[in-house]
Design an enzyme around this catalytic site. Sequence first.
Site, PDB file in Angstrom:
ATOM      1  N   GLY A   7       0.811  -1.217   0.000  1.00  0.00           N
ATOM      2  CA  GLY A   7       0.000   0.000   0.000  1.00  0.00           C
ATOM      3  C   GLY A   7       0.849   1.274   0.000  1.00  0.00           C
ATOM      4  CD  GLU A  15      -1.420  -1.217  -3.699  1.00  0.00           C
ATOM      5  OE1 GLU A  15      -1.357  -1.415  -2.465  1.00  0.00           O
ATOM      6  OE2 GLU A  15      -2.190  -1.821  -4.451  1.00  0.00           O
ATOM      7  CD  GLU A  66       0.669  -5.643  -2.024  1.00  0.00           C
ATOM      8  OE1 GLU A  66       1.636  -5.933  -2.770  1.00  0.00           O
ATOM      9  OE2 GLU A  66       0.224  -4.490  -1.917  1.00  0.00           O
TER      10      GLU A  66
HETATM   11  N1  CO8 Z   1       1.806  -3.700   8.856  1.00  0.00           N
HETATM   12  C1  CO8 Z   1       1.869  -3.684  10.196  1.00  0.00           C
HETATM   13  N2  CO8 Z   1       3.021  -3.555  10.883  1.00  0.00           N
HETATM   14  C2  CO8 Z   1       4.152  -3.418  10.159  1.00  0.00           C
HETATM   15  C3  CO8 Z   1       4.151  -3.410   8.756  1.00  0.00           C
HETATM   16  C4  CO8 Z   1       2.891  -3.542   8.087  1.00  0.00           C
HETATM   17  N3  CO8 Z   1       2.778  -3.516   6.747  1.00  0.00           N
HETATM   18  N4  CO8 Z   1       5.418  -3.273   8.319  1.00  0.00           N
HETATM   19  C5  CO8 Z   1       6.187  -3.197   9.419  1.00  0.00           C
HETATM   20  N5  CO8 Z   1       5.433  -3.277  10.530  1.00  0.00           N
HETATM   21  C6  CO8 Z   1       5.874  -3.226  11.932  1.00  0.00           C
HETATM   22  C7  CO8 Z   1       6.544  -4.522  12.330  1.00  0.00           C
HETATM   23  O1  CO8 Z   1       5.579  -5.496  12.681  1.00  0.00           O
HETATM   24  C8  CO8 Z   1       7.389  -4.072  13.486  1.00  0.00           C
HETATM   25  O2  CO8 Z   1       6.563  -3.916  14.610  1.00  0.00           O
HETATM   26  P1  CO8 Z   1       6.985  -4.624  16.027  1.00  0.00           P
HETATM   27  O3  CO8 Z   1       8.268  -3.924  16.384  1.00  0.00           O
HETATM   28  O4  CO8 Z   1       5.834  -4.288  16.917  1.00  0.00           O
HETATM   29  O5  CO8 Z   1       7.182  -6.056  15.724  1.00  0.00           O
HETATM   30  C9  CO8 Z   1       7.828  -2.667  13.070  1.00  0.00           C
HETATM   31  O6  CO8 Z   1       6.898  -2.245  12.067  1.00  0.00           O
HETATM   32  C10 CO8 Z   1       9.218  -2.636  12.460  1.00  0.00           C
HETATM   33  O7  CO8 Z   1       9.262  -3.568  11.402  1.00  0.00           O
HETATM   34  P2  CO8 Z   1      10.358  -4.735  11.299  1.00  0.00           P
HETATM   35  O8  CO8 Z   1      10.853  -5.117  12.653  1.00  0.00           O
HETATM   36  O9  CO8 Z   1       9.798  -5.825  10.452  1.00  0.00           O
HETATM   37  O10 CO8 Z   1      11.509  -3.937  10.533  1.00  0.00           O
HETATM   38  P3  CO8 Z   1      12.620  -4.540   9.571  1.00  0.00           P
HETATM   39  O11 CO8 Z   1      13.571  -3.427   9.303  1.00  0.00           O
HETATM   40  O12 CO8 Z   1      13.154  -5.824  10.102  1.00  0.00           O
HETATM   41  O13 CO8 Z   1      11.826  -4.922   8.214  1.00  0.00           O
HETATM   42  C11 CO8 Z   1      10.297  -4.506   6.404  1.00  0.00           C
HETATM   43  C12 CO8 Z   1      11.252  -3.902   7.450  1.00  0.00           C
HETATM   44  C13 CO8 Z   1      11.098  -5.322   5.371  1.00  0.00           C
HETATM   45  C14 CO8 Z   1       9.598  -3.360   5.699  1.00  0.00           C
HETATM   46  C15 CO8 Z   1       9.278  -5.440   7.102  1.00  0.00           C
HETATM   47  O14 CO8 Z   1       8.708  -4.734   8.194  1.00  0.00           O
HETATM   48  C16 CO8 Z   1       8.159  -5.894   6.225  1.00  0.00           C
HETATM   49  O15 CO8 Z   1       8.349  -6.799   5.421  1.00  0.00           O
HETATM   50  N6  CO8 Z   1       6.938  -5.297   6.351  1.00  0.00           N
HETATM   51  C17 CO8 Z   1       5.779  -5.710   5.635  1.00  0.00           C
HETATM   52  C18 CO8 Z   1       5.842  -5.272   4.186  1.00  0.00           C
HETATM   53  C19 CO8 Z   1       4.622  -5.765   3.433  1.00  0.00           C
HETATM   54  O16 CO8 Z   1       4.419  -6.947   3.263  1.00  0.00           O
HETATM   55  N7  CO8 Z   1       3.777  -4.825   2.963  1.00  0.00           N
HETATM   56  C20 CO8 Z   1       2.584  -5.131   2.253  1.00  0.00           C
HETATM   57  C21 CO8 Z   1       1.432  -5.181   3.194  1.00  0.00           C
HETATM   58  S1  CO8 Z   1      -0.081  -5.722   2.421  1.00  0.00           S
HETATM   59  C22 CO8 Z   1      -0.635  -4.345   1.608  1.00  0.00           C
HETATM   60  O17 CO8 Z   1      -0.040  -3.298   1.626  1.00  0.00           O
HETATM   61  C23 CO8 Z   1      -1.920  -4.499   0.870  1.00  0.00           C
HETATM   62  C24 CO8 Z   1      -2.418  -3.137   0.403  1.00  0.00           C
HETATM   63  C25 CO8 Z   1      -3.801  -3.261  -0.129  1.00  0.00           C
HETATM   64  C26 CO8 Z   1      -4.877  -2.915   0.889  1.00  0.00           C
HETATM   65  C27 CO8 Z   1      -6.157  -2.882   0.153  1.00  0.00           C
HETATM   66  C28 CO8 Z   1      -7.364  -2.652   0.986  1.00  0.00           C
HETATM   67  C29 CO8 Z   1      -8.630  -2.737   0.107  1.00  0.00           C
END
Ligand code: CO8
Length: 258
Positions: free
Chosen positions: A109, A112, A132
């Site tokens: 997102g 996006e 995703e």
């Molecule tokens: N959602 C919720 N929490 C998140 C997200 C996320 N997308 N990304 C990171 N966080 C949180 C982590 O859970 C973590 O929290 P906590 O410390 O409480 O565990 C904190 O942020 C820091 O993140 P990391 O420890 O994972 O940090 P890193 O440096 O190790 O990694 C990354 C960074 C690579 C960015 C990793 O966090 C990651 O892979 N994040 C998810 C990325 C992802 O998959 N994004 C796509 C999500 S799905 C989407 O966007 C669909 C959109 C369409 C919606 C449509 C609605 C109709």
Amino acid sequence: MTDYETIQVETRGRVGWITLDRPQALNALNNQVMRDLVDAMSALDADEGIGAIVITGSDRAFAAGADIKEMEGLQGRDIAVSGQFDGWYRVAAVRTPVIAAVAGYALGGGCELAMMCDVILAADTAKFGQPEITLGVIPGMGGTQRLVRAIGYFKAAELVLSGRLVDAQEAERIGLVSRVVPAAELLDEAGKLAESIAAKPLPALYAAKAALDAALETPLAEGLRLEKHLFASLFDTADQKEGMAAFREKRSPDFTHR
Ligand code: CO8
């Protein structure tokens, strides 16, 4: 200026600045962010004193995607029927030019959201992607559609199907971002570009954005008809008279945005 929970908003001259501010979740886009953004962007968009909007995040993340923890327990019905994500369409529909100033992650997102803007400026630390598929879903805020239009089917398909991230240089090469700048200069560069855009006559900015949008959505003949209509309509603005008179008189124009 309204106080928001998940974003910071300020205006500098004719430029509105929105900074995503959920550092604990790498600016993950939850429902509150969507509501805050829709509200702030609608207010800036309605303000004739604003000619450009910049959306940015932190050094570490523009936005790491929709909030996975908030989405995890949803059922299909929640998304299809409730319209709870429909605010994103309103973010994309503002008439004011919007610049995304991206440092760090712009994933899912987040990518996006950047693609809902008109110009994407990237810090050399930026990483873009639609991961995703690795979560068992697909982009849902326009990723499959806008990425194909931005970079072409085959590059978009590789990224959406594999979830591979691209760095800033690759994003520039494939046409997703208009320019890569050193991270320390990102906000300055975004500010300069936004000020340069916002100084232009507002009626022409709105018309230019509407015509550019149409290029993504309509057959050529229809887009050309709209462009011709919008072009003609600008001859009824004070700024067209001023802009052309200033050219003839060899002076700088003094636009009133009317
Ligand atoms: N959602 C919720 N929490 C998140 C997200 C996320 N997308 N990304 C990171 N966080 C949180 C982590 O859970 C973590 O929290 P906590 O410390 O409480 O565990 C904190 O942020 C820091 O993140 P990391 O420890 O994972 O940090 P890193 O440096 O190790 O990694 C990354 C960074 C690579 C960015 C990793 O966090 C990651 O892979 N994040 C998810 C990325 C992802 O998959 N994004 C796509 C999500 S799905 C989407 O966007 C669909 C959109 C369409 C919606 C449509 C609605 C109709």
